[in-house]
Design a protein around this motif. Structure first.
Motif, short mmCIF file in Angstrom:
data_model
loop_
_atom_site.label_atom_id
_atom_site.label_comp_id
_atom_site.label_asym_id
_atom_site.label_seq_id
_atom_site.Cartn_x
_atom_site.Cartn_y
_atom_site.Cartn_z
N ASP A 113 43.11 41.47 42.48
CA ASP A 113 42.63 40.18 42.94
C ASP A 113 43.52 39.65 44.07
O ASP A 113 43.04 39.12 45.09
CB ASP A 113 42.59 39.19 41.77
CG ASP A 113 41.89 37.89 42.13
OD1 ASP A 113 42.54 37.02 42.75
OD2 ASP A 113 40.71 37.73 41.78
N VAL A 130 46.32 30.56 40.32
CA VAL A 130 45.06 31.15 39.86
C VAL A 130 45.16 31.44 38.36
O VAL A 130 46.14 32.00 37.89
CB VAL A 130 44.76 32.45 40.63
CG1 VAL A 130 43.48 33.10 40.11
CG2 VAL A 130 44.68 32.18 42.12
N ARG A 131 44.11 31.05 37.67
CA ARG A 131 43.98 31.40 36.25
C ARG A 131 42.55 31.93 36.09
O ARG A 131 41.59 31.19 36.23
CB ARG A 131 44.21 30.19 35.35
CG ARG A 131 44.16 30.50 33.86
CD ARG A 131 44.36 29.23 33.04
NE ARG A 131 44.29 29.50 31.62
CZ ARG A 131 45.32 29.85 30.86
NH1 ARG A 131 46.52 29.98 31.41
NH2 ARG A 131 45.18 30.07 29.57
N SER A 132 42.42 33.23 35.87
CA SER A 132 41.11 33.87 35.88
C SER A 132 40.87 34.61 34.58
O SER A 132 41.75 35.30 34.06
CB SER A 132 41.02 34.84 37.07
OG SER A 132 39.76 35.47 37.10
N GLU A 133 39.65 34.48 34.07
CA GLU A 133 39.25 35.17 32.84
C GLU A 133 37.86 35.76 33.03
O GLU A 133 37.03 35.20 33.74
CB GLU A 133 39.22 34.20 31.66
CG GLU A 133 40.56 33.58 31.32
CD GLU A 133 40.45 32.52 30.24
OE1 GLU A 133 41.22 32.59 29.28
OE2 GLU A 133 39.59 31.64 30.37
N GLY A 151 42.26 38.62 31.05
CA GLY A 151 42.51 37.53 31.98
C GLY A 151 43.87 37.68 32.65
O GLY A 151 44.73 38.44 32.21
N LYS A 188 37.39 45.22 38.64
CA LYS A 188 37.63 44.57 37.34
C LYS A 188 36.62 45.01 36.28
O LYS A 188 36.29 44.25 35.36
CB LYS A 188 37.64 43.04 37.48
CG LYS A 188 38.65 42.51 38.50
CD LYS A 188 38.66 40.98 38.52
CE LYS A 188 39.63 40.44 39.55
NZ LYS A 188 39.16 40.64 40.94
#
Length: 438
Positions: free
Chosen positions: A71, A101-104, A41, A138
């Motif tokens: 990203d 943004v917080r992406s996992e 993440g 990714k």
């Protein structure tokens, strides 16, 4: 850095407070909480350092930071594809909107399964570029799979060396099946003819007329280069060999079955089957210890064995029959092409054969290589997951190639079967095109 000397523009700060001193200074006012992210993440956050605009891109790990950078680049208008990048027209300035943004990742394993013998034109440099694109998308996984007649490993059984050139043709440098593809020449290419050598559309590392020994050396160097590059791009490489229990014709004297394009199958009652396939897997690990995992691919063809020796070998596996659906249940899942004319007894015999080879071979390989990551792969048989889940240790991954175009042509892929082995790594290989040729 002398932040005060920056009059215009935006700082881009890569990494978390443990690797970036400027990000560490921000923790008091702009905590990232990246430690709560799942593996791979990342966070992209607009902030400022001493009054200078800044963007922090920080991942849970190095791969996460890399994914965050890609990203961010996508948010600036670049499009990543497996074949290359689409870059927008150059502009004098780039306006970056406020970002938080917080992406996992939704999936632990994200990537592709590749059978090189149907894309034999892919050389090591091409594959390294392909891995670069997977990282931008990714992805963190690639499986490189072959059948037992390929040059990627050398092995012997009871002192008899496996020979190559019968299943995979010498004309291809022993890299492509003896079916349509191996005889395909550069003059047969309609679009992109100029990219191929006159000798054929095969990887430059493999030359027609090379000796088997030269092919083995080239294969080891080829895969070593690809694995090393994959690891630089934070991509795990799993290798796969199939179709068990088929063996190359040079070892066919250990079986009385007639050969086909996969080789010659060996019934469970003949100890040579498990013996040869244990050696195939062991040699794969010995040859490529730097790989991240190793798949045992079980047979696509249905192999109901009824000889007395096979019945005796399969008797201890009868306890798994309660986890094996009957023909009506398999048909309700949508399977039709391969199972339509099989009786319940034939389906059960084939299923027990698959469980027998999966359990017998992985147990033997694990005794020799206790730390190796292992997996068992099926072809159009995801209905066997419950039986394999009951038979195999939890740390052995399960996988099945599935496609409505092949095994269940009148229906759909029964995805619910992938939820029948809780707590275990499960892989789906969707077959996207015909695997006889590209």
């Amino acid at each position: 850095a002398d932040i005060g000397s920056i009059r215009t523009g935006t700082l881009i700060l890569l990494g978390g407070p443990d690797t970036n001193t400027l990000v560490a200074r921000l923790q008091a006012t702009t905590p990232l909480h990246k430690d709560t992210l799942r593996e791979d993440g990342f966070i992209i956050k607009s902030t400022s350092v001493d009054g200078t605009p800044a963007i922090v891109i920080a991942g849970k790990n190095e791969a996460g930071t890399m994914y965050g950078v890609y990203d961010f680049i996508e948010r600036l208008g670049v499009t990543f594809q497996t074949t290359g990048d689409i870059v927008p027209r150059k502009r004098p300035t780039i306006v970056v909107p406020p970002l938080d943004v917080r992406s996992e990742p939704a999936l632990r394993w994200r990537g592709h399964h590749l059978r090189h013998f149907v894309t034999p034109w892919m050389g090591a440099d091409y594959l390294c570029g392909y891995l670069d694109q997977l990282a931008k998308l990714k992805c963190n996984y690639l499986e490189f799979m072959w059948y037992e007649g390929a040059p990627w490993v050398e092995y012997s059984y009871r002192g008899e060396k496996r020979l190559i050139g019968d299943i995979y043709a010498p004309e291809s440098g022993y890299t492509s099946w003896r079916i349509e593809t191996y005889g395909f020449g550069a003059d047969d290419v309609l679009i992109g003819k100029e990219h191929f050598r006159k000798s054929g559309p095969f990887a430059p590392e493999f030359k027609p007329g090379m000796s088997p020994r030269e092919a083995h050396v080239a294969a080891r160097a080829f895969l070593g280069k690809v694995i090393e590059h994959a690891h630089r791009r934070k991509i795990r490489i799993w290798l796969g060999a199939g179709d068990c229990p088929f063996v190359p014709p040079s070892l066919a004297r250990f079986s009385r079955r007639p050969p086909n394009l996969f080789g010659t199958s060996i019934p469970p009652g003949n100890p040579a089957g498990a013996g040869i396939w244990t050696e195939i897997m062991n040699q794969m690990i010995r040859t490529y210890p730097e790989a991240d995992g190793y798949w045992l691919w079980l047979a696509e063809m249905y192999l109901a064995e009824s000889d007395s020796a096979s019945r005796a070998a399969l008797k201890p596996f009868q306890k798994y029959r309660r986890q094996i659906p009957n023909g009506r249940a398999i048909a309700r899942m949508g399977y039709d092409l391969y199972v339509a004319h099989q009786s319940d007894e034939q389906l059960a015999s084939d299923a027990l054969l698959q469980v027998f080879y999966a359990k017998t071979i992985t147990e033997r390989v694990r005794r020799r290589f206790p730390d190796a990551r292992l997996g068992v792969s099926l072809l159009g048989r995801s209905y066997l997951f419950p039986a394999l889940h009951a038979a195999l240790p939890q740390d052995i991954a399960l996988q099945s190639m599935e496609a409505a175009i092949c095994w269940n042509r009148g229906s759909r892929v029964p995805m619910e079967n992938f939820a029948t082995a809780p707590g275990r790594d499960m892989f789906l290989v969707p077959r996207l095109d015909d695997d006889e040729n590209e």
